[in-house]
Design a protein around this motif. Structure first.
Motif, PDB file in Angstrom:
ATOM      1  N   ILE A   1      22.657  20.041  11.829  1.00 39.94           N
ATOM      2  CA  ILE A   1      21.225  20.162  12.087  1.00 39.94           C
ATOM      3  C   ILE A   1      21.030  21.378  12.975  1.00 39.94           C
ATOM      4  O   ILE A   1      21.801  21.572  13.931  1.00 39.94           O
ATOM      5  CB  ILE A   1      20.700  18.893  12.807  1.00 39.94           C
ATOM      6  CG1 ILE A   1      20.880  17.667  11.913  1.00 39.94           C
ATOM      7  CG2 ILE A   1      19.236  19.072  13.219  1.00 39.94           C
ATOM      8  CD1 ILE A   1      20.641  16.349  12.629  1.00 39.94           C
ATOM      9  N   LYS A   2      20.032  22.180  12.662  1.00 43.28           N
ATOM     10  CA  LYS A   2      19.781  23.355  13.495  1.00 43.28           C
ATOM     11  C   LYS A   2      19.516  22.926  14.935  1.00 43.28           C
ATOM     12  O   LYS A   2      18.790  21.959  15.175  1.00 43.28           O
ATOM     13  CB  LYS A   2      18.561  24.121  12.978  1.00 43.28           C
ATOM     14  CG  LYS A   2      18.933  25.183  11.963  1.00 43.28           C
ATOM     15  CD  LYS A   2      17.745  26.033  11.598  1.00 43.28           C
ATOM     16  CE  LYS A   2      16.749  25.274  10.760  1.00 43.28           C
ATOM     17  NZ  LYS A   2      15.562  26.080  10.421  1.00 43.28           N
ATOM     18  N   ALA A   3      20.097  23.620  15.891  1.00 43.32           N
ATOM     19  CA  ALA A   3      19.931  23.274  17.303  1.00 43.32           C
ATOM     20  C   ALA A   3      18.449  23.198  17.645  1.00 43.32           C
ATOM     21  O   ALA A   3      17.679  24.087  17.306  1.00 43.32           O
ATOM     22  CB  ALA A   3      20.633  24.307  18.184  1.00 43.32           C
ATOM     23  N   GLY A   4      18.073  22.095  18.253  1.00 41.96           N
ATOM     24  CA  GLY A   4      16.674  21.918  18.652  1.00 41.96           C
ATOM     25  C   GLY A   4      15.849  21.142  17.649  1.00 41.96           C
ATOM     26  O   GLY A   4      14.712  20.773  17.933  1.00 41.96           O
ATOM     27  N   GLN A   5      16.403  20.885  16.463  1.00 42.44           N
ATOM     28  CA  GLN A   5      15.622  20.208  15.436  1.00 42.44           C
ATOM     29  C   GLN A   5      15.941  18.705  15.350  1.00 42.44           C
ATOM     30  O   GLN A   5      15.306  17.977  14.592  1.00 42.44           O
ATOM     31  CB  GLN A   5      15.880  20.869  14.072  1.00 42.44           C
ATOM     32  CG  GLN A   5      14.632  20.897  13.214  1.00 42.44           C
ATOM     33  CD  GLN A   5      14.860  21.561  11.863  1.00 42.44           C
ATOM     34  OE1 GLN A   5      15.937  21.487  11.279  1.00 42.44           O
ATOM     35  NE2 GLN A   5      13.830  22.184  11.362  1.00 42.44           N
TER      36      GLN A   5
END
Ligand code: ZN
Length: 147
Positions: free
Chosen positions: A16-20
């Motif tokens: 998962i993209k960091a922050g998402q």
């Protein structure tokens, strides 16, 4: 190697993209899951630098894979049984998504008849464009989505 310690049986959403992570938690409605859910933020990733990971205890049917594929089809879905990963699922852009995003056209029938399901179909696979099934309005609200 992905650390799945503490999860005997469940699902690990990796890359998962960091922050998402939190956004995905909300969109998948993981607050309604009975078992344990853990969000790991800013994990180290060779491929991505930083990434988020979500661990969910229990069976796969708690997760709407279509919704997840819509949000980011680069997320890896790992199925865990007896403390090890037994399967990795690849996601793709779903042909149809239901009740994931809402139509913003004020004249759309779904704005008037609130009990109707929000259904969008994949209009352009290359561009990742979705349109409302009822009024054909293009959905533009999810700018973060990687296509
Ligand atoms: Zn509409």
């Amino acid at each position: 190697m992905l650390n799945i310690s503490g999860l005997k049986e469940g699902i690990v959403l990796d890359h998962i993209k960091a922050g998402q992570g939190l956004e995905i938690y909300d969109l998948l409605g993981l607050d309604r899951v009975d078992g344990q859910v853990a969000i790991i933020k800013n994990a180290q990733s060779q491929k991505m630098g930083r990434k988020d990971i979500i661990k969910i205890e229990g069976s796969l049917d708690q997760v709407d894979l279509d919704a997840l594929g819509y949000i980011d089809h680069n997320i890896t879905v790992n199925i865990v049984k007896d403390n090890r990963i037994v399967e990795k699922k690849k996601l793709s852009l779903p042909k149809m998504i239901t009740n994931v995003i809402r139509c913003k056209n004020p004249r759309c029938i779904t704005s008037i008849e609130q009990e109707l399901p929000q259904v969008f179909y994949l209009a352009d696979e290359k561009a990742g464009t979705y349109r409302c099934k009822y009024c054909d309005e293009k959905y533009t609200g999810h700018e973060n989505r990687k296509v």
